[in-house]
Scaffold this active site. Structure first.
Site, PDB file in Angstrom:
ATOM      1  N   LYS A  22     -39.141   3.620 -18.673  1.00 15.61           N
ATOM      2  CA  LYS A  22     -38.845   5.065 -18.743  1.00 15.61           C
ATOM      3  C   LYS A  22     -37.903   5.476 -17.628  1.00 15.61           C
ATOM      4  CE  LYS A  22     -41.696   8.258 -16.895  1.00 15.61           C
ATOM      5  NZ  LYS A  22     -40.968   9.196 -16.018  1.00 15.61           N
ATOM      6  N   ASN A  23     -38.190   5.012 -16.416  1.00 14.13           N
ATOM      7  CA  ASN A  23     -37.425   5.505 -15.268  1.00 14.13           C
ATOM      8  C   ASN A  23     -35.990   4.994 -15.248  1.00 14.13           C
ATOM      9  OD1 ASN A  23     -39.510   7.040 -14.394  1.00 14.13           O
ATOM     10  ND2 ASN A  23     -40.207   5.615 -12.812  1.00 14.13           N
ATOM     11  N   CYS A 118     -43.601  20.648  -8.548  1.00 13.88           N
ATOM     12  CA  CYS A 118     -44.094  19.454  -9.206  1.00 13.88           C
ATOM     13  C   CYS A 118     -45.593  19.400  -8.942  1.00 13.88           C
ATOM     14  CB  CYS A 118     -43.376  18.246  -8.615  1.00 13.88           C
ATOM     15  SG  CYS A 118     -44.148  16.691  -8.943  1.00 13.88           S
ATOM     16  N   ARG A 123     -40.667  18.662  -4.465  1.00 15.66           N
ATOM     17  CA  ARG A 123     -39.795  17.492  -4.645  1.00 15.66           C
ATOM     18  C   ARG A 123     -38.365  18.030  -4.581  1.00 15.66           C
ATOM     19  NH1 ARG A 123     -41.803  14.048  -9.727  1.00 15.66           N
ATOM     20  NH2 ARG A 123     -40.368  12.505  -8.923  1.00 15.66           N
ATOM     21  N   ASP A 312     -45.376   5.020  -7.622  1.00 12.03           N
ATOM     22  CA  ASP A 312     -45.885   5.163  -8.989  1.00 12.03           C
ATOM     23  C   ASP A 312     -47.049   4.219  -9.304  1.00 12.03           C
ATOM     24  OD1 ASP A 312     -44.243   7.205  -9.719  1.00 12.03           O
ATOM     25  OD2 ASP A 312     -42.836   5.992 -10.859  1.00 12.03           O
ATOM     26  N   ARG A 404     -46.184  11.062 -21.551  1.00  7.98           N
ATOM     27  CA  ARG A 404     -44.821  11.141 -21.008  1.00  7.98           C
ATOM     28  C   ARG A 404     -44.296   9.762 -20.657  1.00  7.98           C
ATOM     29  NH1 ARG A 404     -44.349  13.958 -15.831  1.00  7.98           N
ATOM     30  NH2 ARG A 404     -42.438  12.804 -16.082  1.00  7.98           N
TER      31      ARG A 404
HETATM   32  C1  UD1 Z   1     -39.539   8.737  -6.876  1.00  6.18           C
HETATM   33  C2  UD1 Z   1     -39.619   7.254  -6.635  1.00  6.18           C
HETATM   34  C3  UD1 Z   1     -39.301   6.571  -7.918  1.00  6.18           C
HETATM   35  C4  UD1 Z   1     -40.284   7.089  -8.974  1.00  6.18           C
HETATM   36  C5  UD1 Z   1     -40.212   8.606  -9.097  1.00  6.18           C
HETATM   37  C6  UD1 Z   1     -41.204   9.191 -10.072  1.00  6.18           C
HETATM   38  C7  UD1 Z   1     -39.109   6.184  -4.522  1.00  6.18           C
HETATM   39  C8  UD1 Z   1     -38.130   5.957  -3.456  1.00  6.18           C
HETATM   40  N1  UD1 Z   1     -38.698   6.913  -5.578  1.00  6.18           N
HETATM   41  O1  UD1 Z   1     -38.227   8.999  -7.333  1.00  6.18           O
HETATM   42  O2  UD1 Z   1     -39.386   5.174  -7.773  1.00  6.18           O
HETATM   43  O3  UD1 Z   1     -40.027   6.514 -10.199  1.00  6.18           O
HETATM   44  O4  UD1 Z   1     -40.473   9.161  -7.830  1.00  6.18           O
HETATM   45  O5  UD1 Z   1     -42.498   9.078  -9.664  1.00  6.18           O
HETATM   46  O6  UD1 Z   1     -40.220   5.718  -4.448  1.00  6.18           O
HETATM   47  N2  UD1 Z   1     -35.716  13.669  -1.245  1.00  6.18           N
HETATM   48  C9  UD1 Z   1     -35.172  14.707  -0.505  1.00  6.18           C
HETATM   49  N3  UD1 Z   1     -34.148  15.435  -1.062  1.00  6.18           N
HETATM   50  C10 UD1 Z   1     -33.650  15.165  -2.296  1.00  6.18           C
HETATM   51  C11 UD1 Z   1     -34.203  14.104  -3.035  1.00  6.18           C
HETATM   52  C12 UD1 Z   1     -35.248  13.375  -2.475  1.00  6.18           C
HETATM   53  O7  UD1 Z   1     -35.594  14.988   0.592  1.00  6.18           O
HETATM   54  O8  UD1 Z   1     -32.726  15.853  -2.731  1.00  6.18           O
HETATM   55  C13 UD1 Z   1     -36.816  12.886  -0.675  1.00  6.18           C
HETATM   56  C14 UD1 Z   1     -38.079  13.007  -1.486  1.00  6.18           C
HETATM   57  O9  UD1 Z   1     -38.856  14.117  -1.096  1.00  6.18           O
HETATM   58  C15 UD1 Z   1     -38.765  11.679  -1.206  1.00  6.18           C
HETATM   59  C16 UD1 Z   1     -37.600  10.705  -0.999  1.00  6.18           C
HETATM   60  O10 UD1 Z   1     -36.464  11.527  -0.749  1.00  6.18           O
HETATM   61  O11 UD1 Z   1     -39.507  11.759  -0.021  1.00  6.18           O
HETATM   62  C17 UD1 Z   1     -37.321   9.803  -2.186  1.00  6.18           C
HETATM   63  O12 UD1 Z   1     -37.000  10.620  -3.272  1.00  6.18           O
HETATM   64  P1  UD1 Z   1     -36.429  10.074  -4.652  1.00  6.18           P
HETATM   65  O13 UD1 Z   1     -36.279   8.601  -4.636  1.00  6.18           O
HETATM   66  O14 UD1 Z   1     -35.286  10.893  -5.067  1.00  6.18           O
HETATM   67  O15 UD1 Z   1     -37.585  10.452  -5.577  1.00  6.18           O
HETATM   68  P2  UD1 Z   1     -37.564  10.415  -7.089  1.00  6.18           P
HETATM   69  O16 UD1 Z   1     -36.229  10.328  -7.704  1.00  6.18           O
HETATM   70  O17 UD1 Z   1     -38.481  11.519  -7.460  1.00  6.18           O
END
Ligand code: UD1
Length: 432
Positions: A22-23, A118, A123, A312, A404
């Site tokens: 999915k991801n 979320c 997030r 996850d 989902r």
């Molecule tokens: C994350 C997981 C991903 C998982 C998804 C859904 C990691 C690194 N990523 O992805 O593997 O599939 O959740 O559960 O484990 N952040 C910011 N600003 C931003 C974007 C992110 O500060 O604009 C921070 C987030 O708060 C977090 C970190 O960066 O602490 C990693 O975020 P990111 O990898 O983007 O998270 P997801 O894409 O949600």
């Protein structure tokens, strides 16, 4: 609404097939919008999130042919005429925010709703937006929407460093950069398998991307991208979830086999922790076999960015710890309060306590079936796992969260010998 009824105690045995990821499917779909002709992607899972994102994409005027039974999707954006992603759909699925990079990259303009909150806390998307600005886009916020515009002549391209490294922000940056006028560079880029597979599709379409799978990604903008056919990778989180199921509910020494699995996508930390529990793990290029040990050892983990322990999989790991005889901790370093499953697991007798960004689990307690509530995708599956090893029946309510991201979970677990069924219920009905 649907609920899953699990009767605990049946040992898992046999084999099942892991679905497409999915991801990675969601960013692959966003990448397909950048081509001028149809892109076909295979090994797409049959999931609610894919339906939702198909609708987001279709609203732009793009033709989307999703065949869940065949696990394929064909995306033809040649008639794209409305570069927008509305709140009503983005709020249902945060990955819709990939439309920002995809539409900006293709059309030079985008109007995309901010995702909002979320289930497990804030997030942020600040890095996504700052990445677009670094590429030369002008960004405005208007009534909950991000309005992005490239200068006349197209997005120039630029350089940006992520802090922290983010999967979502890496994908959005690359989506916007591949058709920019000049070259771009992203520092501290995410190296998760989802990002690598996404870049491989873009490269096949003709994008000039180097450094894929490293912390520095360089993109040389190209004028257009081509039609291709591409195969999505298997879902590493589904694989990890089933491995945990086999470790806690398998028969000692009898392997449970998972086909269409890429063990290398699990990352070193998960495989290491899994081996430490005493469960046996035997992997080939595209399969994994797991046998439950006589006694599971308690192993503490910290979640981390790839190849760290995936956030996850931490809810599922809590259930594994509950099935051991020891004590261990889970420290969540990505999303500090992602512990909505703990109060529900406690209703089943799991002794787990949250302190800050850590949860301490005491194994060896009696786990009992109960009615429990899904709150988000991975929390829901942890309740099903607990149900597999609980006494009597567990009823997991609101399984729409689970739908989902897990294709036919009850069918796959039934094939492995679990006693699990889906039923409809009325959430507001009085008790009988
Ligand atoms: C994350 C997981 C991903 C998982 C998804 C859904 C990691 C690194 N990523 O992805 O593997 O599939 O959740 O559960 O484990 N952040 C910011 N600003 C931003 C974007 C992110 O500060 O604009 C921070 C987030 O708060 C977090 C970190 O960066 O602490 C990693 O975020 P990111 O990898 O983007 O998270 P997801 O894409 O949600």
């Amino acid at each position: 609404m649907d609920r899953l009824i699990v009767k605990g105690g049946n040992p898992l045995r046999g084999s099942t097939t892991i679905s497409g990821s999915k991801n990675s499917a969601l960013p692959l779909m966003a990448a397909a919008i950048l081509a001028d002709s149809p892109v076909t992607i295979n090994n797409i899972p049959a999931l609610r999130d894919i339906h939702t994102f198909s609708r987001v994409i279709a609203l732009t005027g793009t033709r989307v042919d999703y065949a869940p039974d065949e696990h394929t999707i064909r995306i033809d954006s040649s008639n794209l005429n409305r570069p927008e992603a509305p709140y009503e759909l983005v709020k249902r699925m945060r990955a819709s925010f990939y439309m920002l990079g995809a539409l900006l990259g293709r059309e030079g303009r985008a109007r995309v709703s901010l995702p909002g909150g979320c289930a497990w806390g804030p997030r942020p998307v600040d890095l996504h937006i700052r990445g677009m600005e670094a590429l030369g886009a002008k960004i405005e916020l208007d009534q909950g929407y991000v309005i992005a515009n490239a200068p006349a002549g197209g997005l120039p391209g630029g350089s940006f460093d992520l802090s922290p490294s983010s999967v979502g922000a890496t994908i959005n940056f690359i989506l916007a950069a591949v058709r920019a006028r000049r070259s771009s560079r992203l520092g501290n880029a995410a190296i998760e398998p989802d990002v690598v597979v996404f870049c491989e599709l873009l490269q096949k379409m003709g994008a000039q991307i180097s450094g894929v799978g490293t912390r520095t990604i360089e993109v040389q903008g190209v004028d257009g991208l081509n039609a291709v056919s591409f195969s999505n990778c298997p879902d590493r989180i589904e694989l990890g979830t089933f491995m945990i199921a086999a470790a806690i509910a398998g028969e000692t020494g009898v392997p449970v086999r998972f086909e269409n699995a890429y063990p290398e996508h699990l990352g070193k930390a998960f495989v290491h922790a899994f081996n430490e529990t005493g469960a046996s793990f035997n992997a080939g290029d595209d399969f994994v076999e797991v046998s439950a040990p006589g006694t599971l050892r308690a192993v503490s983990i910290d979640t981390g960015i790839y190849p760290g322990f995936p956030t996850d999989l931490q809810a599922q790991w809590t259930v594994l710890l509950a099935a051991t005889e020891g004590n261990a901790k889970i420290r969540e370093t990505i999303y500090h309060d992602r512990f909505k499953h703990i109060p529900e697991l406690r209703r089943m007798g799991v002794n787990a306590i949250v302190v800050g960004n850590e949860v301490a689990v005491e194994g060896g307690n009696r786990i009992q079936g109960a009615q429990v509530m899904s709150t988000d995708l991975r929390a829901s599956v942890s309740l099903v796992l607990a149900g597999l090893i609980a006494e009597n029946e567990t009823s997991v309510l609101r399984v729409y969260h689970l739908d989902r991201g897990y294709e036919n979970l009850e069918g796959k677990l039934s094939d492995l010998g679990a006693d699990i069924r889906r039923e409809q219920y009325d959430e507001w009905a009085d008790p009988e």
